[in-house]
Each structure stands twice: as structure tokens, then as C-alpha cells.
Design a protein around this motif. Structure first.
Motif, PDB file in Angstrom:
ATOM      1  N   LEU A  47      19.976  12.316 -59.751  1.00  0.00           N
ATOM      2  CA  LEU A  47      19.931  11.146 -60.633  1.00  0.00           C
ATOM      3  C   LEU A  47      19.559   9.946 -59.780  1.00  0.00           C
ATOM      4  N   THR A  48      18.292   9.614 -59.775  1.00  0.00           N
ATOM      5  CA  THR A  48      17.840   8.520 -58.911  1.00  0.00           C
ATOM      6  C   THR A  48      18.120   7.176 -59.547  1.00  0.00           C
ATOM      7  N   ALA A  49      17.981   6.127 -58.757  1.00  0.00           N
ATOM      8  CA  ALA A  49      18.233   4.779 -59.263  1.00  0.00           C
ATOM      9  C   ALA A  49      17.345   4.524 -60.474  1.00  0.00           C
ATOM     10  N   GLY A  50      17.923   3.950 -61.500  1.00  0.00           N
ATOM     11  CA  GLY A  50      17.155   3.678 -62.699  1.00  0.00           C
ATOM     12  C   GLY A  50      17.288   4.743 -63.769  1.00  0.00           C
ATOM     13  N   HIS A  51      17.821   5.919 -63.395  1.00  0.00           N
ATOM     14  CA  HIS A  51      17.972   6.986 -64.388  1.00  0.00           C
ATOM     15  C   HIS A  51      18.991   6.556 -65.448  1.00  0.00           C
ATOM     16  N   ARG A  52      18.615   6.717 -66.678  1.00  0.00           N
ATOM     17  CA  ARG A  52      19.494   6.295 -67.776  1.00  0.00           C
ATOM     18  C   ARG A  52      20.394   7.460 -68.185  1.00  0.00           C
ATOM     19  N   ILE A  53      21.692   7.218 -68.183  1.00  0.00           N
ATOM     20  CA  ILE A  53      22.586   8.309 -68.597  1.00  0.00           C
ATOM     21  C   ILE A  53      22.892   8.197 -70.076  1.00  0.00           C
ATOM     22  N   GLY A  54      23.586   9.191 -70.597  1.00  0.00           N
ATOM     23  CA  GLY A  54      23.923   9.202 -72.016  1.00  0.00           C
ATOM     24  C   GLY A  54      25.307   8.609 -72.239  1.00  0.00           C
ATOM     25  N   THR A  55      25.930   9.033 -73.332  1.00  0.00           N
ATOM     26  CA  THR A  55      27.263   8.519 -73.656  1.00  0.00           C
ATOM     27  C   THR A  55      28.320   9.361 -72.973  1.00  0.00           C
TER      28      THR A  55
END
Lengths: 173, 765
Positions: free
Chosen positions: B644-652
Motif C-alpha cells: 500500500l504505497t503513499a496515496g493509496h486510498r483505503i476503504g471503510t
């Protein structure tokens, strides 16, 4: 429900702001109110538009041939699957079963919009299939289970239970 | 209707226009025009063909164009009168490719050159017995963990199992229930299949032994042994119960073991000393059904000449146990067997329900279950694919793992390999024999008849999720010695390891990303301390892989928990929730710590997949992790990759586990404790409906019972309220509350609803 499918598609594509839709005609064809000018009408047309908006052109196919195949299955979904009569269902499933025998996805080896919309459209048919029928249409069931588990795809539709192991031995068909 | 032709450009497309041609092979009703694309796919929609030809000739279509085409297909064409095509005239002839015996949903696995090919079996559960937790951890669950792990490692793996269906127990059950043995097997096979499905056991194929393939393969092996003189004929004295009018199967004779004097020795094996015996050797034998003393009668039978095969067996065993990952108990049991000296083993029986012996002199007999059942592994594979011999007659390319409980070891390490060695058909023999010890229940043994212990789908009825069951059973996996299931311990492990350790770390990591960094993984600038953590995590990961490769499933689990423990400490020490409010350098620390933590969470989800597949998937969904991370991190010796690199958007993000409350556990312990009452001090007025509800088997929705239970719940509720108002002793109140909660659970089940988790204590008032 066309609008729910489009909303689910937006979620899959990760579009931050949901678009505004309306419907027209007694067939309730969905219409997208586009920012720059003309509204876009038609479930498949809107879906393709969204895909381009989200900058995921690979979902429509990565070559002229696969693009055509994707369009073909999208058209199949609205022109044939949605108007399928009870008698047609068996034939549809049989055809798809043969078609999917040697393919992972509808367009071959690539996951595309065709898989998403055929999944949405065929869901009510699959829900009604008994375990034995699901085993009969082995390739359709396999493809269906694959797509419904594809990350981000399944939003508004309930998960259909697919047994991975045969309960009916092969001699029973 | 349209006849498109590409305007300019080389015509490399085959366009079919004539109605008599059936061009598109998979369509029942011919669709024309049809276009065969260069890549082999067909276009059968005229609009699609037009689009394609347009694009190929360099022209682009717009949204408006698509809109018109869609209207044309859904509106215009529909309203044209279409010729009603009678499907009977166009019956599709079957593809020549279509494989009639294709039985598996997913692509068939076959050994591949250049890959590690693993054939994995779990001991076939006997169809008649509802499996209990001990059976499940001993066989299918252990095999499932290893199978999932193997796939993550990129091995080419086939996981086979099924129900063992022949034998007298089934015959007897059939007689009892008034069905045919086949019907009994059908019914109970489905029960097994559904239980294993609930436990998320990921078989490639779960079959049965009552198939044509079984008869074919077993008889083939028989004849090969016969032709090569590995079978001996002899008259056998068997025990026959005159009152029951039949020859007694081994399991139906009980007596005193001739070796160790254990009084409940069974006719084939003594439970206490484990030695194989012949039923006639038992002292003071009794027919288990009618308790009469059976008489001895003679009957001709065939024997597998184990002594003749001993040389070959020894040679093979030395190689296999020397180079393979046999568990210590498997090696020891096999060695003690050989030390006692091998004797010819009878492979036929005077029964009806079994694989028939094809030799004319033994026409009315069937194969003895321990000769026949392991052949089930082969026949079940044969029902999975016609090319089963690529797995089973291919020791050069295939490694065979057998998972089982220790009482099955001699049959898998001596008897079955001897059958295969004697048949001389290049059979794949077991390379790695993995045997577990016994799982006990609380401080006693599982017993269906006494209602002690958790069986079959009762686990599902408790409302505790499948993954939590898996976790606890694997935590307890009886590897070096017997272990015991304990409800109190299950609650403890759930609350301390799952909730407070694993769940807490993963949830915190995700929450920080959501709350402080707007849902996107922040930038990480690694400092000395972070690199130390990376090294620690990397080491734990490598240990995990080394252990799992050797099937040390219980030990490997500990390393997962270690990593999350390190993670929790790391967060505690670095306090990102404070640092985020500080200056630039503090915020950078918070950013790095959060980013690293969430990546560790991603790693944990991969390492957890063999143990808790659903939780593993949930974590990845919450983190929106790419599917590719699953395959990369467990390759080779193990690499912790920044997925999960910087900027990766995670979910809830949401909590993964729930607390198991003490009263919930108490109620469950009582429910599965059997007829004997637990010795806790209770007030005199123990309500009668509760006792009835506890020991009754749990069924589906039952309106009559629901009514009774509603009444009982109301009464018990009143009782509890009265006691609380009277300020009675705490122990008394707790006991009554436990009963009330249990009643409510029973009620929910009787109403067909799933029991909800216990509401938080002290929520109301």
C-alpha cells in the motif's frame, strides 16, 4: 434496476462524486445529466461513458477486437438478456455455458465492463437456479462466481451461494 | 440485416451472410451476420460488427453514436416482427470438444513441469458419523490450512477428500431408517459437505467412495496383486452371532484385548494399545448389538501377503521417512508396527454393502474396508478428472501429503503402500504423512450418544463465526500430544489474541489512515526504529514460512500473533494520535508510523488467509488492497513488500472481531456438556423447560417449541427481575441470567432466526 447498477458501477470505478440521473420514456431508460452539454441516454452508453470518465479504458477492451466483443455482450445484455422469456432462459444459459467453456471472462482473458453488466443482468436467473442446474451450466456458474467475488463489483446484489464441490455425480444429467 | 464491409483496408475477416450456415458454434439459434475475428472470437451482433469495422478503418464513434446503436438494439429491432425461430429445427450438435466427464467447476489441476506438484489428501470421514471438532481439526481443517498456504506459495496443488461409504455401519443404519444404503449415503454425504463448507474447507473435489471408478480401480489393483502372487487364500474363523443371524463385522465385537487386557477392545484394533487384532483373538467376545457370545465359523478368505512385501516396504519407508516431512508420531507408530512383525492381512469380508470381489471363488464377498477405503483417494480423483493417473502414477513429479489422526497411521504407512507396491504400477506413494494426536473435550472425550461435545453443524448454531472456530481449533491443534477443547479458553483466546491483539492492531492502523490522513496511506520516511521493526517483521515472516513448509501449523500461527504484538507496541510507543497534532517532524513520524502499520496489516491479511480466509478477505477489502499482494509476499523465503504505497486510498474500516462474554460461554458450555449436570451451586428452583431445551438436539425452526420457549423465556425473565429486585446473591443472579440468555438463544433458533450475539452487559438501566 438500471439506476442501481449505474450507482454500483460508480462505486466500482471509485468515482468520488455520484452523478445525477433521470429516466425517460415508459421503458424508463436512464439518462445521465452531463456537465458539458448533451445528456447521455441508455444504460450501456452511460456505463461506457462512466468508464471513460474514470479513465479506465481497459475495461472496454484493449484492442479493436476485444472492444467489439465487449460491446457485443453489453448489447446482448440489454437487447436479449433483459427481455428473456422463461423459455429463452434455458437456451441463453446453454449458449453462455458453451461460450464460456474456454474463457475466463466474456472477452477472453481480460475482465471488462461486459462481465460486470452481464453479471448484473444474469443475477436474477442464477438466483433461481437449483443446485443441480447450477452444476449443469458449469461454466456459467464458474464465471458468475468469479465475477461476483471480483473486488468492488458486487454492491447492490446479494451473494449467490455456489457450491464448489459437485453434489450430483456426473452421470445424472 | 446489415451487410457491413470494411471501407478500405485489407480484408482479413470472414463474414458469413447465408442463413443456412450455422457459423457461431455456441449459439443455439443461428445469428447472422456473423464475423469471425482474427483472435478466434465471434461477433454475432450486427451493431458490434459495424462498430468493429468502423474502428478498424480508423473511424471513431461517439457517445451519441453509441446511444443510437443502443436504441436500435433495444427499441427498434424489438418492434420489428421477428421470425419465430423454432429451436427444434436448430438443435445444437455437441461440440466435439465438450468433455462429458468433466466434473469440476474450476479448471482441472494437473501436474506441471517446473512447478512443485502436491497431491493433498485428508482421511476420508466415515459417512455415517457426524464429524465432531476433533475429527475436523485432525483431518480436513489441517489439510485445508496447508492447501491454502500451498496455493499462496505458488505450488500446483490438488486437495482431494470425500466420504467413506461402504461397510456394515451404513448397512445397519439403512435397516434402521428403512432406506437403502445408497440413500443413507446420499443423505449423509450432503451433511458432511455442508458442514465442511461452513468451515470454509476449500477442497478441489469432495467425492464419495461408492462410485463405478472405485470398483474399477479396486478390482484392478486386486487382480494385479493376485497375478503377482501377493495374495494368499486361507480359511478364516470368524465370529458369527447366531441370534443376529450374521457374521459380525469387527466393529460389532467387543472383548478383552489378548495383549494388554483392555476390556473394551474392538474386533479390529485395541483402542488402548493400538495393536491390530483379529476378532477371534478377543477374549470373552460379545456381539455389540445383542450382547450374546458369538460362535466361530469357518469361511474362505483372501489375504494380502504383507510379509512377502516387507522388503520392498522397508526400502521405500526408509526413503520416504528419511526425506519427507513425516510427523514424529507417524514414524514412531509405523516403527512399532514393523517391530511387532507383519502378518498376512485379510482383505475380504462376508458382507453385502461393499466393493465386490471379482474372483469367482469369492463371489459373495466384498473387500475389507481398510483395503478398499484408501483406494477411495484414487477413485475420487478419477471422478474429478479422467487424467487421474497423472497424479497417482507419477511419483517422479508428484509429492503426496496424507493428513489424518494417529489411529489411521498404520493403514496409510503399511497396508495401503503394500497394496500399491505389490500392484507394481508405478503408484505415487505417500511422501509426507501428517498425523495429529487426539482432541479431547473439556476434561473428557467427545461422545455423540452422551451428548458431550460439539458436533457437526452445532458449531454454526452457536453464533460464533466460522473463522473464530478455525482459529481456536488450529491454536489447539494436537501436534505433539493430545490437547483439549475448553469453552473458557476459547473465549480467552478470542478476547485476548483476536480482539485485543490482532483485531486491535489492524483496526487502529486503518482508523488512523481514515481519521488523520483522509483515507489515503500517507508518505513514509523510514528511520532507524522503523527499519528495526521491518527487520523484526521480516524475521517473523520467514519463520512462519519455514514452519508452514514443514506443516508446523500451530507454531506458525504464533508468528502471526507476534507480528501484530510488535505492531501494537510500535503504535503505543510512537503515539501517532498525539504526534499528528504536533509540528512538521512530529507529523512526519505519525505519517510514517501509520503508513508502516497499515502495510503490516496488509501482510497479516495474507499470512492469515490459510487460517481465517473470511477475515483475511475482509481486511483486504477494508484496506482496498490489490489482489497482487496475495501472491507476492509468500514466495521464496518470504518478503515483506510495501503493498500500500503513499496515496493509496483505503476503504471503510470496521472492527473485525467481537468479544465473547462470560455468560454466553457459560450457557454454551452447559448446552454441550451432556446429560450430567455441571456442579455449580444453583438455587433449588431450576426450571424444567431449561433442562429439556439444553439436551435436545438443535434443529431448524420449530413453531411448537418456539411457543414453549417463549413461555419459558417470559417466566425466566420474571424470575431474574425478581431476584435482582430482591438483591439476591450475585452468583445466583448470574446463573439465572445465563439460563435466560440460553433460553433466548434456543428461542431464536426455534423461530428459525440466527441467534444474535449477547447484548452488552449493563446496557440498560
Amino acid at each position: 434496476m438500471a439506476l442501481r447498477e449505474l450507482s454500483s458501477l460508480e462505486k466500482y470505478l471509485g468515482l468520488k462524486k455520484p452523478n445525477k440521473y433521470s429516466t425517460q420514456g415508459d421503458k424508463k431508460v436512464p439518462v445521465l445529466q452531463s456537465n458539458n452539454g448533451a445528456p447521455v441516454a441508455g444504460l450501456v452508453t452511460i456505463a461506457c461513458h462512466l468508464v471513460k470518465q474514470a479513465q479506465r479504458p481497459e475495461l472496454l477492451g484493449d484492442s479493436a477486437e476485444s472492444r467489439a466483443v465487449v460491446q457485443q455482450w453489453l448489447e446482448y445484455r440489454v437487447a436479449r438478456l433483459d427481455v428473456c422469456t422463461k423459455d429463452d432462459i434455458k437456451i441463453t444459459l446453454k449458449d453462455l455455458n458453451l461460450y464460456l467453456q474456454d474463457k475466463v471472462y466474456l472477452a477472453g482473458n481480460q475482465f471488462t465492463l461486459a462481465d460486470i453488466f452481464m453479471y448484473y443482468g444474469i443475477h436474477p436467473l442464477i438466483v433461481d437456479l437449483a443446485v443441480q442446474e447450477k452444476e449443469k451450466y458449469v461454466n456459467v456458474t464458474r464465471w458468475f462466481d468469479h465475477v461476483q467475488h471480483y473486488p468492488g463489483v458486487r454492491h447492490h446484489l446479494p451473494l449467490v451461494v455456489v457450491l464448489r464441490n459437485r453434489v450430483y455425480t456426473s452421470g445424472h444429467h | 440485416m446489415s451487410s457491413g464491409r470494411s471501407s478500405g483496408g485489407p480484408s482479413k475477416h470472414t463474414l458469413a451472410l447465408f442463413f443456412s450456415e450455422r457459423v457461431v458454434p455456441f449459439l443455439s439459434r443461428p445469428a447472422l451476420p456473423a464475423l469471425l475475428l482474427p483472435n478466434g472470437l465471434y461477433l454475432f451482433s450486427s451493431n458490434a460488427i459495424c462498430r468493429y469495422l468502423f474502428e478498424v478503418s480508423g473511424q471513431e464513434s461517439s457517445d451519441l453514436c453509441s446511444q443510437w446503436l443502443e436504441w436500435e438494439a433495444t427499441d427498434l429491432q424489438v418492434n420489428f416482427n421477428q421470425k419465430d425461430v423454432d429451436s427444434q429445427d436448430y438443435v445444437l450438435t455437441r461440440w466435439s470438444k465438450q468433455n462429458k466427464s468433466q466434473v469440476c467447476v474450476f479448471p482441472i489441476s494437473l501436474p506441471q513441469e517446473g512447478k512443485r506438484n502436491i497431491l493433498l489428501t485428508s482421511a476420508l470421514p466415515y459417512v455415517n458419523n457426524v464429524p465432531h471438532l476433533g475429527n475436523i481439526i485432525g483431518c480436513v481443517l489441517s489439510a485445508d490450512v496447508f492447501s491454502r498456504y500451498g496455493r499462496l506459495r505458488g505450488w500446483n496443488l490438488l486437495f482431494i477428500c470425500g466420504t467413506d461409504e461402504y461397510g456394515t455401519a451404513t448397512e445397519n443404519k439403512a435397516r434402521e431408517e428403512g432406506l437403502t444404503p445408497q440413500q443413507i449415503c446420499d443423505k449423509y454425504h450432503a451433511v458432511h459437505a455442508s458442514i465442511y463448507k461452513w468451515f470454509q474447507i476449500d477442497f478441489d473435489f469432495f467425492g464419495r467412495t461408492t462410485t463405478k471408478k472405485q470398483t474399477e480401480i479396486a478390482q484392478d489393483i486386486f487382480w494385479r496383486l493376485h497375478k503377482r502372487d501377493f495374495l494368499v487364500e486361507d480359511t478364516v474363523e470368524q465370529l458369527r452371532c447366531e441370534s443376529c443371524q450374521r457374521f459380525l463385522a469387527d466393529r460389532f465385537v467387543e472383548g478383552i484385548c489378548p495383549f494388554c487386557n483392555y476390556p473394551e477392545a474392538r474386533g479390529d484394533q485395541c483402542d488402548k494399545c493400538g495393536r491390530l487384532i483379529n476378532a477371534v483373538e478377543l477374549r470373552e467376545p460379545q456381539c455389540k448389538v445383542c450382547r450374546q457370545t458369538p460362535v466361530i465359523r469357518s469361511s474362505k478368505h483372501l489375504f494380502l501377503d504383507l510379509p512377502k512385501l516387507e522388503g520392498q516396504l522397508d526400502e521405500w519407508l526408509d526413503k520416504s521417512t528419511g526425506s519427507g516431512d513425516w510427523t514424529a508420531n507417524a514414524k514412531q507408530i509405523t516403527r512399532s508396527w514393523l517391530r511387532d512383525g507383519l502378518k498376512p492381512r485379510c482383505i475380504t469380508r462376508d458382507l453385502k454393502w461393499g466393493t465386490p470381489v471379482p474372483h469367482p471363488d469369492f463371489a459373495e464377498k466384498v473387500f475389507y474396508v481398510w483395503f478398499d477405503a484408501p483406494i477411495g483417494y484414487l477413485s475420487i480423483t478419477a471422478n474429478y478428472t479422467d487424467q487421474w493417473e497423472k497424479w497417482w502414477k507419477n511419483p517422479q513429479q508428484v509429492e503426496l501429503y496424507n493428513f489424518m489422526a494417529k489411529d489411521n497411521v498404520p493403514f496409510h504407512s503399511v497396508v495401503f503402500p503394500c497394496s500399491l507396491l505389490g500392484a507394481q504400477d508405478n503408484y505415487t506413494l505417500v511422501n509426507h504423512l501428517v498425523a495429529t494426536e487426539y482432541l479431547n473435550y473439556e476434561d473428557t472425550k467427545f461422545s455423540k450418544s452422551r451428548g458431550v461435545g460439539v458436533f457437526g453443524d452445532m458449531a454454526q448454531d452457536t453464533g460464533i463465526p466460522s473463522d473464530v472456530w478455525r482459529f481456536y481449533l488450529l491454536y489447539l491443534r494436537p501436534e505433539g500430544q493430545d490437547s483439549a477443547f475448553s469453552w473458557a479458553d476459547m473465549a480467552l483466546k478470542n478476547n485476548s489474541e483476536l480482539l485485543n491483539n490482532l483485531g486491535n492492531f489492524i483496526n487502529r492502523a486503518g482508523m488512523f489512515v481514515s481519521k488523520f490522513f483522509d483515507g489515503c496511506v500517507p508518505v513514509m520516511e523510514l528511520q532507524q526504529e522503523d527499519k528495526r521493526l521491518l527487520a523484526q517483521v521480516g524475521w517473523e515472516l520467514r519463520q512462519y514460512i519455514q514452519l508452514m513448509d514443514k506443516v508446523k501449523i500451530r507454531d506458525a500461527l504464533k508468528h502471526i500473533l507476534n507480528i501484530s504484538r510488535h505492531g501494537n507496541q510500535y503504535i503505543q510507543v510512537n503515539e501517532p494520535w498525539k504526534n499528528i497534532k504536533g509540528g512538521d517532524s512530529e507529523r512526519q513520524r505519525a505519517s510514517t508510523v501509520t503508513g508502516l502499520s497499515v502495510n503490516i496489516a496488509c501482510l497479516l491479511s495474507v499470512m492469515l488467509q490459510p487460517y481465517m480466509p473470511a477475515v483475511s478477505q475482509t481486511i483486504r477489502k477494508q484496506l482496498n488492497a490489490p489482489e497482487s499482494c496475495i501472491n507476492t509476499m509468500l514466495q521464496g523465503t518470504g518478503t515483506f513488500v510495501c503493498a500500500l504505497t503513499a496515496g493509496h486510498r483505503i476503504g471503510t474500516v470496521s472492527p473485525l472481531f467481537q468479544k465473547l462474554e462470560a455468560d454466553q460461554i457459560e450457557a454454551l458450555k452447559k448446552r454441550f456438556g451432556g446429560q450430567q449436570n455441571t456442579a455449580s451451586a444453583k438455587p433449588a428452583a431450576a426450571p424444567a423447560p431449561v433442562a429439556v431445551a439444553e439436551t435436545a438436539a438443535v434443529n431448524g425452526a420449530d413453531p411448537e417449541r418456539a411457543r414453549q420457549l417463549t413461555q419459558a423465556v417470559a417466566e425466566q425473565g420474571d424470575k431474574v427481575r425478581t431476584l435482582k429486585a430482591q438483591k439476591a446473591e450475585k452468583a445466583v443472579i448470574t446463573a439465572e441470567v445465563a439460563m435466560l440468555l440460553d433460553l433466548k438463544k434456543q428461542l431464536a433458533l426455534a423461530e428459525g432466526k440466527s441467534p444474535e450475539p449477547t447484548p452488552q452487559k449493563g446496557k440498560k438501566k
